[in-house]
Every structure is written in C-alpha cells, then in structure tokens.
Design an enzyme around this catalytic site. Sequence first.
Site, mmCIF file in Angstrom:
data_model
loop_
_atom_site.group_PDB
_atom_site.id
_atom_site.type_symbol
_atom_site.label_atom_id
_atom_site.label_comp_id
_atom_site.label_asym_id
_atom_site.label_seq_id
_atom_site.Cartn_x
_atom_site.Cartn_y
_atom_site.Cartn_z
ATOM 1 N N GLU A 1 0.840 -1.208 0.000
ATOM 2 C CA GLU A 1 0.000 0.000 0.000
ATOM 3 C C GLU A 1 0.868 1.248 0.000
ATOM 4 O O GLU A 1 2.081 1.198 0.155
ATOM 5 C CB GLU A 1 -0.898 0.023 1.251
ATOM 6 C CG GLU A 1 -2.231 -0.691 1.106
ATOM 7 C CD GLU A 1 -3.239 0.107 0.289
ATOM 8 O OE1 GLU A 1 -2.864 1.171 -0.258
ATOM 9 O OE2 GLU A 1 -4.394 -0.337 0.183
ATOM 10 N N ARG B 1 -9.185 0.194 12.403
ATOM 11 C CA ARG B 1 -7.770 0.581 12.364
ATOM 12 C C ARG B 1 -7.615 1.720 11.365
ATOM 13 O O ARG B 1 -8.433 1.889 10.459
ATOM 14 C CB ARG B 1 -6.870 -0.590 11.972
ATOM 15 C CG ARG B 1 -6.965 -1.030 10.520
ATOM 16 C CD ARG B 1 -5.795 -1.957 10.181
ATOM 17 N NE ARG B 1 -5.815 -2.475 8.822
ATOM 18 C CZ ARG B 1 -5.299 -1.827 7.768
ATOM 19 N NH1 ARG B 1 -4.767 -0.635 7.907
ATOM 20 N NH2 ARG B 1 -5.326 -2.378 6.564
ATOM 21 N N ASN C 1 -6.238 3.739 8.181
ATOM 22 C CA ASN C 1 -5.953 3.274 6.831
ATOM 23 C C ASN C 1 -5.281 4.386 6.023
ATOM 24 O O ASN C 1 -4.350 5.012 6.492
ATOM 25 C CB ASN C 1 -7.229 2.741 6.179
ATOM 26 C CG ASN C 1 -6.942 1.779 5.043
ATOM 27 O OD1 ASN C 1 -6.065 0.928 5.161
ATOM 28 N ND2 ASN C 1 -7.663 1.898 3.944
ATOM 29 N N GLU D 1 -13.937 -5.565 9.639
ATOM 30 C CA GLU D 1 -14.896 -6.542 9.123
ATOM 31 C C GLU D 1 -15.594 -6.037 7.866
ATOM 32 O O GLU D 1 -16.445 -6.738 7.294
ATOM 33 C CB GLU D 1 -15.920 -6.896 10.205
ATOM 34 C CG GLU D 1 -15.284 -7.603 11.396
ATOM 35 C CD GLU D 1 -16.306 -8.046 12.431
ATOM 36 O OE1 GLU D 1 -17.531 -7.974 12.149
ATOM 37 O OE2 GLU D 1 -15.875 -8.458 13.526
ATOM 38 N N ASN E 1 -10.209 5.443 1.972
ATOM 39 C CA ASN E 1 -9.171 5.224 0.965
ATOM 40 C C ASN E 1 -9.050 6.434 0.034
ATOM 41 O O ASN E 1 -9.977 7.242 -0.086
ATOM 42 C CB ASN E 1 -9.480 3.986 0.117
ATOM 43 C CG ASN E 1 -8.691 2.770 0.557
ATOM 44 O OD1 ASN E 1 -7.489 2.863 0.824
ATOM 45 N ND2 ASN E 1 -9.342 1.626 0.658
ATOM 46 N N ASP F 1 -9.813 2.257 -4.654
ATOM 47 C CA ASP F 1 -8.813 2.083 -3.600
ATOM 48 C C ASP F 1 -7.936 3.325 -3.575
ATOM 49 O O ASP F 1 -8.442 4.437 -3.571
ATOM 50 C CB ASP F 1 -8.031 0.792 -3.841
ATOM 51 C CG ASP F 1 -7.446 0.202 -2.573
ATOM 52 O OD1 ASP F 1 -7.058 0.967 -1.678
ATOM 53 O OD2 ASP F 1 -7.355 -1.040 -2.465
#
Length: 290
Positions: free
Chosen positions: A16, A99, A101, A119, A147, A197
């Site tokens: 990433e 979390r 990102n 999840e 994202n 993304d």
Amino acid sequence: MLRIELIVDTRAALGEGPLWDVQEQMLYWIDSYGPAVHRCDMNGRNRCSWPLPEAVGSMALRRNGGALLSLKSGFHALDFATGDVTRIVDPDPGKPRVRMNDGKVDRRGRFVAGYMDTEDRDPLCGLFSLAPDHTLQKLDEAIICSNGPCWSPDGGTFYFADTTRKVIYAYDYDCATGRVANRRVFASFDGLRGYPDGATVDADGFLWSVEFDSGRLIRFAPDGAIDRIIGLPVNSTTSICFGGRDLDIAFVTSMARPIGGVAPKEREAGGVFAVYGLGVRGLREPRFAG
C-alpha cells in the site's frame, strides 16, 4: 509507448501507500500486514526496510526528517536512523474493530487519514486531520473503509473514497483551516468491475484511482467522467503515486494475502509495478510540516 514492469517482486501481504520523494529520488511503500515501511530507487533497487509494531495504513515523510505513520492505534512518528516508533495521538480510541488506513498530506503540511472497519461492513469510522502542531480535527464520519485521499492541484478540492460503498466523494477544501464542506459524489463504481482504492491527482487535475479486485487504473476527468482505463498484470492492485525524475512514472502496489479465503492467482501479486509511457505527470507530494 505504454510499458508495465514489475520492479519489486515481493509477496507483500498488503502492499500500500506508494510515496515518491522528490528530495531523495526514492520510492517508499508499506506492507500493512508485514507490517513494515520499505524504500527503493526508481528501478526497485537499493532496498531497505523498517519493521513496525502493528498494522500500518499509510505514511508521510516529515520536513525535518523521519516519517509520520497511521498505525492501527493512531498517529505515530518513525525515526529512520533508529527505527524507533513513537506514539503521537489516537484520534478515535475505544473501537477495537477499526484501524487507521489511507492518508496523505495537504498543501499546508497537514496529514489527513481515515479509519476502516476490519470486518468491512459497518460505518464505524472517521476521517481525521493532524496539523503540524499535532492539533486534531475530525473531517467526516460514518465511513466503512477510508481510501484514496488526494487534492486538486490548487488544493481547493479534496477527494476521498469509501471503498465498501464503491464511491469517490469530492469536498470543498479550505486550505487555510483544513476544513471540508459540500460533500458530493464525484464518481460511483457501481457500474464498474471493482472498488475504488488508492488514488492520486496528476498535474492536469485528473484523478487516477486504482480499481481493486479488477487490476485497473481509472483516470477520471475533473467532472468525474472516465477518461482512460489501463489494465494491470494483477487484480489485487491497491494504490498509486507518480514518481521518477520527471514525475511521469506511475508506481502501483498490490497485495498477496487471501480475500475471503481465496488467494490471488497471479505470481506477481504483492509486487510493486512501474507504468511507463502514460503521457502525464504527477504532482510533488508535500511533507508533513510537524
């Protein structure tokens, strides 16, 4: 002529956050579940790595040296010389299922990063801005998977994707205060094959989004219309930046970890790719000013 090369053949669990540093002429990227920060030159050589204590979502370089990280438990500083990781602040504590990102630095040196539901189903997450003096500001909420944060060339429009919802939003962005307003849908992926993304904006103001689970780069015009689609060697592509001496090479990360129990079928999954000959140039990424 368009050419795509695998420059780092590594089976990153979740490659990433590619980040080209103009000052060093080096490419940084992360393995979120490695977890680690990696660095190499434009050809994938001269590699070095820094292991991290927990999952990492994104990184930024700092003006005074080192890096700023969005780790699972919040914003941290990384000292490249020692490898030490020091906590700065947890923007949204007490939520074990989320979390941090993806994140990037705005034109004034703030670091903007959001959370993701591990999840991948509920709108538990917020989007936060960390100022150079470490002041926090919450920009948005009720997000499932943050994202693709990036800005128009003049810094007045902020783009941001909620991957699970298959949408890229645009906001009015106040560079002086770091505040956002007037959220609207910039582009929907409902009619496309994958999910939005990582993303970046080129010097012409067009947005490049990596279509995850499809292996494509999609270039959107400033009005949200699709301008170009570029196919890549693996479906598990994750993020993009422009780099090289002329900022005309697109560097694209990918992942090798299984999704839903199914591992990527391509041998190159988890590698870093360089895309040459796109005929466009990127913008220099700012460093965090704190």
